[in-house]
Write an enzyme that holds these catalytic residues in place. Structure first.
Site, PDB file in Angstrom:
ATOM      1  N   LYS A  11       0.818  -1.216   0.000  1.00  0.00           N
ATOM      2  CA  LYS A  11       0.000   0.000   0.000  1.00  0.00           C
ATOM      3  C   LYS A  11       0.858   1.275   0.000  1.00  0.00           C
ATOM      4  O   LYS A  11       2.064   1.228   0.278  1.00  0.00           O
ATOM      5  CB  LYS A  11      -0.923  -0.038   1.226  1.00  0.00           C
ATOM      6  N   TYR A  51     -12.319  -2.128  -3.773  1.00  0.00           N
ATOM      7  CA  TYR A  51     -12.799  -2.266  -2.389  1.00  0.00           C
ATOM      8  C   TYR A  51     -14.323  -2.154  -2.279  1.00  0.00           C
ATOM      9  O   TYR A  51     -14.845  -1.850  -1.210  1.00  0.00           O
ATOM     10  CB  TYR A  51     -12.133  -1.218  -1.497  1.00  0.00           C
ATOM     11  N   THR A  93      -5.341  -6.940  10.881  1.00  0.00           N
ATOM     12  CA  THR A  93      -5.659  -5.659  10.227  1.00  0.00           C
ATOM     13  C   THR A  93      -5.171  -4.475  11.063  1.00  0.00           C
ATOM     14  O   THR A  93      -4.577  -3.534  10.536  1.00  0.00           O
ATOM     15  CB  THR A  93      -7.195  -5.546  10.035  1.00  0.00           C
ATOM     16  N   ASN A 114      -2.084   0.336   6.700  1.00  0.00           N
ATOM     17  CA  ASN A 114      -1.516  -0.882   7.274  1.00  0.00           C
ATOM     18  C   ASN A 114      -0.670  -1.692   6.288  1.00  0.00           C
ATOM     19  O   ASN A 114      -0.551  -2.904   6.401  1.00  0.00           O
ATOM     20  CB  ASN A 114      -2.613  -1.729   7.932  1.00  0.00           C
ATOM     21  N   HIS A 117      -2.248  -5.406   1.525  1.00  0.00           N
ATOM     22  CA  HIS A 117      -3.531  -6.090   1.322  1.00  0.00           C
ATOM     23  C   HIS A 117      -3.244  -7.538   0.948  1.00  0.00           C
ATOM     24  O   HIS A 117      -2.272  -7.804   0.240  1.00  0.00           O
ATOM     25  CB  HIS A 117      -4.333  -5.434   0.182  1.00  0.00           C
ATOM     26  N   GLU A 128      -9.581 -10.946  -7.608  1.00  0.00           N
ATOM     27  CA  GLU A 128      -8.628  -9.848  -7.390  1.00  0.00           C
ATOM     28  C   GLU A 128      -7.411  -9.975  -8.316  1.00  0.00           C
ATOM     29  O   GLU A 128      -6.904  -8.969  -8.811  1.00  0.00           O
ATOM     30  CB  GLU A 128      -8.199  -9.817  -5.920  1.00  0.00           C
TER      31      GLU A 128
HETATM   32  P1  ADP Z   1      -7.820  -6.790   5.810  1.00  0.00           P
HETATM   33  O1  ADP Z   1      -7.031  -5.830   4.920  1.00  0.00           O
HETATM   34  O2  ADP Z   1      -7.008  -7.257   6.987  1.00  0.00           O
HETATM   35  O3  ADP Z   1      -8.442  -7.922   5.031  1.00  0.00           O
HETATM   36  P2  ADP Z   1     -10.485  -5.593   5.898  1.00  0.00           P
HETATM   37  O4  ADP Z   1     -10.783  -6.374   4.657  1.00  0.00           O
HETATM   38  O5  ADP Z   1     -11.427  -5.731   7.042  1.00  0.00           O
HETATM   39  O6  ADP Z   1      -9.020  -5.927   6.450  1.00  0.00           O
HETATM   40  O7  ADP Z   1     -10.405  -4.039   5.547  1.00  0.00           O
HETATM   41  C1  ADP Z   1      -9.809  -3.603   4.342  1.00  0.00           C
HETATM   42  C2  ADP Z   1      -8.923  -2.430   4.641  1.00  0.00           C
HETATM   43  O8  ADP Z   1      -9.731  -1.326   5.070  1.00  0.00           O
HETATM   44  C3  ADP Z   1      -7.913  -2.616   5.771  1.00  0.00           C
HETATM   45  O9  ADP Z   1      -6.736  -3.306   5.385  1.00  0.00           O
HETATM   46  C4  ADP Z   1      -7.627  -1.178   6.161  1.00  0.00           C
HETATM   47  O10 ADP Z   1      -6.736  -0.542   5.241  1.00  0.00           O
HETATM   48  C5  ADP Z   1      -9.005  -0.549   6.019  1.00  0.00           C
HETATM   49  N1  ADP Z   1      -9.728  -0.567   7.301  1.00  0.00           N
HETATM   50  C6  ADP Z   1     -10.306  -1.640   7.899  1.00  0.00           C
HETATM   51  N2  ADP Z   1     -10.888  -1.301   9.071  1.00  0.00           N
HETATM   52  C7  ADP Z   1     -10.677   0.026   9.211  1.00  0.00           C
HETATM   53  C8  ADP Z   1     -11.042   0.985  10.208  1.00  0.00           C
HETATM   54  N3  ADP Z   1     -11.719   0.637  11.311  1.00  0.00           N
HETATM   55  N4  ADP Z   1     -10.651   2.277  10.026  1.00  0.00           N
HETATM   56  C9  ADP Z   1      -9.965   2.658   8.917  1.00  0.00           C
HETATM   57  N5  ADP Z   1      -9.592   1.807   7.932  1.00  0.00           N
HETATM   58  C10 ADP Z   1      -9.938   0.515   8.078  1.00  0.00           C
HETATM   59 MG    MG Z   2      -9.883  -7.896   3.537  1.00  0.00          MG
END
Ligand code: ADP
Ligand code: MG
Length: 140
Positions: A11, A51, A93, A114, A117, A128
């Protein structure tokens, strides 16, 4: 265990801090092979479509803005149990909950920024991967 492929994205928070190589080293150390990789700058529309599943979540707008703010590196990782293995290497996450040694524990700035992805299931991995790569770009 089956050989799988998963879609990974390094990212903008990580590309900006020149962490592509450090993150790729963690994938390779875990036995994941980078079989396709390119650096691209997503438009807001392209990030929004990727997304789309999170459209109803309160963080969707912020996530789309972040993912289109600077270049990302999209890649296909291949290996035994690659989808779950990559999720392990990534960590939780929220970096505050991520295990020691994971990418997010070491590099993530926040729950939003973070660093990586990773696809979460075989069906999403297939969709994807096809979003970013043609069959000709997957050389194994
Ligand atoms: P992951 O990337 O671990 O699969 P998710 O699919 O739940 O997590 O969420 C997609 C992305 O959205 C996360 O990697 C993060 O960048 C963002 N995200 C998730 N939860 C939050 C939150 N509470 N606040 C801000 N950004 C978030
Ligand atoms: Mg995810």
């Amino acid at each position: 265990m089956a050989i799988e492929r998963t879609l990974s994205i390094i990212k903008p928070d990580a590309t900006r801090r020149n962490l592509t190589g450090a993150i790729n080293a963690k994938f390779e150390a875990a036995g994941l092979r980078i079989v396709a990789q390119k650096r691209i700058h997503l438009s807001p529309a392209q990030a929004g479509k990727f997304y789309e599943v999170h459209k109803a979540r309160p963080f969707y707008g912020e996530l789309v803005e972040f993912m289109s703010s600077e270049p990302v590196v999209v890649q296909v990782l291949e290996g035994e149990d690659a989808i779950a293995k990559n999720r392990e290497v990534m960590g939780a996450t929220n970096p505050e909950q991520a295990a020691e040694g994971t990418v997010r524990k070491e590099f993530a700035l926040s729950i939003g920024e973070n660093s990586v992805h990773g696809s979460d299931a075989p069906e999403t991995a297939a969709v994807e991967i096809a979003y970013f790569f043609s069959g000709l770009e997957l050389v194994g």
